[in-house]
Design a protein around this motif. Structure first.
Motif, PDB file in Angstrom:
ATOM      1  N   ALA A  37       0.886  -0.714  -0.067  1.00 30.31           N
ATOM      2  CA  ALA A  37       0.392  -0.013  -0.091  1.00 30.31           C
ATOM      3  C   ALA A  37       0.697   1.153  -0.022  1.00 30.31           C
ATOM      4  O   ALA A  37       2.189   1.072   0.768  1.00 30.31           O
ATOM      5  N   CYS A  38       0.034   2.626  -0.750  1.00 29.53           N
ATOM      6  CA  CYS A  38       0.862   3.613  -0.560  1.00 29.53           C
ATOM      7  C   CYS A  38      -0.166   4.549   0.504  1.00 29.53           C
ATOM      8  O   CYS A  38      -1.160   3.991   0.475  1.00 29.53           O
ATOM      9  N   ASN A  39       0.365   5.832   0.750  1.00 30.97           N
ATOM     10  CA  ASN A  39      -0.014   6.519   1.422  1.00 30.97           C
ATOM     11  C   ASN A  39      -0.179   8.205   0.437  1.00 30.97           C
ATOM     12  O   ASN A  39      -0.705   9.354   1.347  1.00 30.97           O
ATOM     13  N   TYR A  44       4.455  10.541 -10.651  1.00 27.91           N
ATOM     14  CA  TYR A  44       5.352   9.972 -12.017  1.00 27.91           C
ATOM     15  C   TYR A  44       4.452   8.201 -11.064  1.00 27.91           C
ATOM     16  O   TYR A  44       5.092   7.347 -12.044  1.00 27.91           O
ATOM     17  N   CYS A  45       4.118   8.405 -10.357  1.00 25.10           N
ATOM     18  CA  CYS A  45       3.910   6.057 -10.338  1.00 25.10           C
ATOM     19  C   CYS A  45       2.736   5.700 -10.491  1.00 25.10           C
ATOM     20  O   CYS A  45       0.956   6.473 -10.004  1.00 25.10           O
ATOM     21  N   ASN A  46       1.861   5.183 -11.457  1.00 19.24           N
ATOM     22  CA  ASN A  46       0.726   4.581 -11.687  1.00 19.24           C
ATOM     23  C   ASN A  46       0.059   3.400 -10.577  1.00 19.24           C
ATOM     24  O   ASN A  46      -0.637   2.613 -10.741  1.00 19.24           O
ATOM     25  N   ASP A  50       6.465  -1.183  -9.046  1.00 18.43           N
ATOM     26  CA  ASP A  50       6.717  -1.202  -7.458  1.00 18.43           C
ATOM     27  C   ASP A  50       7.576   0.519  -7.532  1.00 18.43           C
ATOM     28  O   ASP A  50       7.389   1.326  -8.501  1.00 18.43           O
ATOM     29  N   CYS A  51       7.388   1.245  -6.331  1.00 14.86           N
ATOM     30  CA  CYS A  51       7.447   2.656  -5.653  1.00 14.86           C
ATOM     31  C   CYS A  51       8.452   3.292  -6.734  1.00 14.86           C
ATOM     32  O   CYS A  51      10.035   2.846  -6.170  1.00 14.86           O
ATOM     33  N   SER A  52       8.284   3.767  -7.370  1.00 15.95           N
ATOM     34  CA  SER A  52      10.089   5.105  -8.109  1.00 15.95           C
ATOM     35  C   SER A  52      10.425   6.032  -6.872  1.00 15.95           C
ATOM     36  O   SER A  52      11.104   6.282  -7.756  1.00 15.95           O
TER      37      SER A  52
HETATM   38 FE1  SF4 Z   1       3.564   5.684  -3.035  1.00  8.80          FE
HETATM   39 FE2  SF4 Z   1       5.915   5.348  -4.089  1.00  8.80          FE
HETATM   40 FE3  SF4 Z   1       3.940   5.296  -5.516  1.00  8.80          FE
HETATM   41 FE4  SF4 Z   1       5.019   7.813  -4.949  1.00  8.80          FE
HETATM   42  S1  SF4 Z   1       6.017   6.869  -5.856  1.00  8.80           S
HETATM   43  S2  SF4 Z   1       2.784   6.908  -4.795  1.00  8.80           S
HETATM   44  S3  SF4 Z   1       5.504   6.268  -2.367  1.00  8.80           S
HETATM   45  S4  SF4 Z   1       4.337   4.021  -4.629  1.00  8.80           S
END
Ligand code: SF4
Ligand code: CLF
Length: 299
Positions: A37-39, A44-46, A50-52
């Protein structure tokens, strides 16, 4: 004394492949993808990948439970003698999945006490979990910080919203909350003797001019290392493409940013933007060798 402090830092970095350039050819890391999960939302993230902020865009790591993650670490530790660090770097944000993240660290401390623990976060919930981080001896924390602009204006171009107190806070207001928590969290980490590394994603035309300000602030906060990562933009990655046709940062732009930031901060230049399930030496990825059937049946 000064000398013993220096010794303490040396002990922390000497076998950490990211914090010590000299260590990266000799010591290996493993990432366990326990944190889906992310908060916050980065433009730049869809979320399919993986978390960029600490990983390579466009890659999707298979999720693991804390129990399976620990089995995998123990198995890999038996195969790769140079394994020295276990990191949690996604696939979302380590601290947006606190139960899974800290259960993994708790088990690792018990079953593999010689391995260093590392985590990477956007920082939104750092202050809240500082005691937990200390409790499990996580002595390396990476915070992604892309702007220190107090008005939230630059931040609003990077983060459309953050999830705070059970609701979404949009635009500059959200970006201000994120920055406040990041700075507070970094301060707390440094005070507790945890080595902090900062990642900044270089987004051409958005925060390129801002990064030297970030570096100055990091220095003021006694952050140990600054890692400038180029935005790798591709339509199919969802990496900020939709908003304004954002392009990737060029090598030239990365070099210029490094020059500008290097006046204030010690820079990391050997980062290879690992996957959230990376295994092995930096730059080498043996993740695919360690399929679940190898470790899931371990007891
Ligand atoms: Fe969350 Fe990482 Fe995506 Fe940013 S890049 S929205 S911190 S998962
Ligand atoms: Fe992993 Fe990150 Fe810890 Fe290293 S990676 S959580 S600090 S153990 Fe290293 Fe990979 Fe670059 Fe990250 S090369 S992406 S900086």
């Amino acid at each position: 004394t000064h000398d013993s402090l220096e010794q303490e830092v040396m002990d922390k970095i000497n076998n950490h492949p990211c914090y010590s350039e000299g260590a990266h050819q000799h010591y290996a890391r493993i990432h366990v993808a326990v944190a889906p999960a992310c908060n916050i939302q980065c433009h730049y993230c869809n979320r399919k990948f993986d978390c960029s902020n600490e990983s390579r865009p466009g890659v999707t790591s298979a999720k693991l439970s804390p129990e399976d993650a620990v089995k995998k670490v123990l198995y890999v530790g038996g195969e790769i003698q140079q394994l020295s660090v276990v990191g949690i770097a996604g696939p979302g944000d380590a601290l947006a999945n606190p139960a899974k993240t800290f259960e993994t660290f708790r088990l690792l401390q018990e079953k593999a006490p010689d391995l260093k623990l590392c985590l990477s976060t956007n920082g939104l919930r750092l202050p809240e979990f500082i005691d937990e981080i200390v409790k499990y001896n996580v002595d390396h924390v990476t915070v992604t910080i892309n702007s220190v602009d107090q008005s939230g204006e630059i931040g609003s171009k990077i983060y459309p919203w953050v999830h705070w107190n059970h609701k979404k806070v949009f635009g500059a207001q959200g970006a201000k909350i994120l920055l406040e928590q990041q700075l507070k969290g970094i301060k707390m980490l440094v005070e507790r003797g945890i080595l902090v590394k900062a990642n900044s994603v270089l987004i051409p035309g958005v925060n390129d001019k801002e990064l030297p300000n970030v570096a100055k602030k990091l220095k003021e906060l006694n952050v140990f290392l600054h890692n400038i990562m180029p935005l790798l933009s591709k339509e199919e990655f969802g990496t900020y493409y939709g908003l304004n046709g954002q392009r990737s940062a060029s090598d030239q732009e990365v070099m210029e940013a490094q020059e500008a930031c290097g006046m204030d901060m010690k820079l990391m230049s050997h980062c290879r933007q690992c996957r959230a399930d990376a295994v092995g030496l930096i730059g080498e990825d043996r993740g695919d060798e360690f399929t679940p059937d190898l470790f899931k049946t371990m007891t």
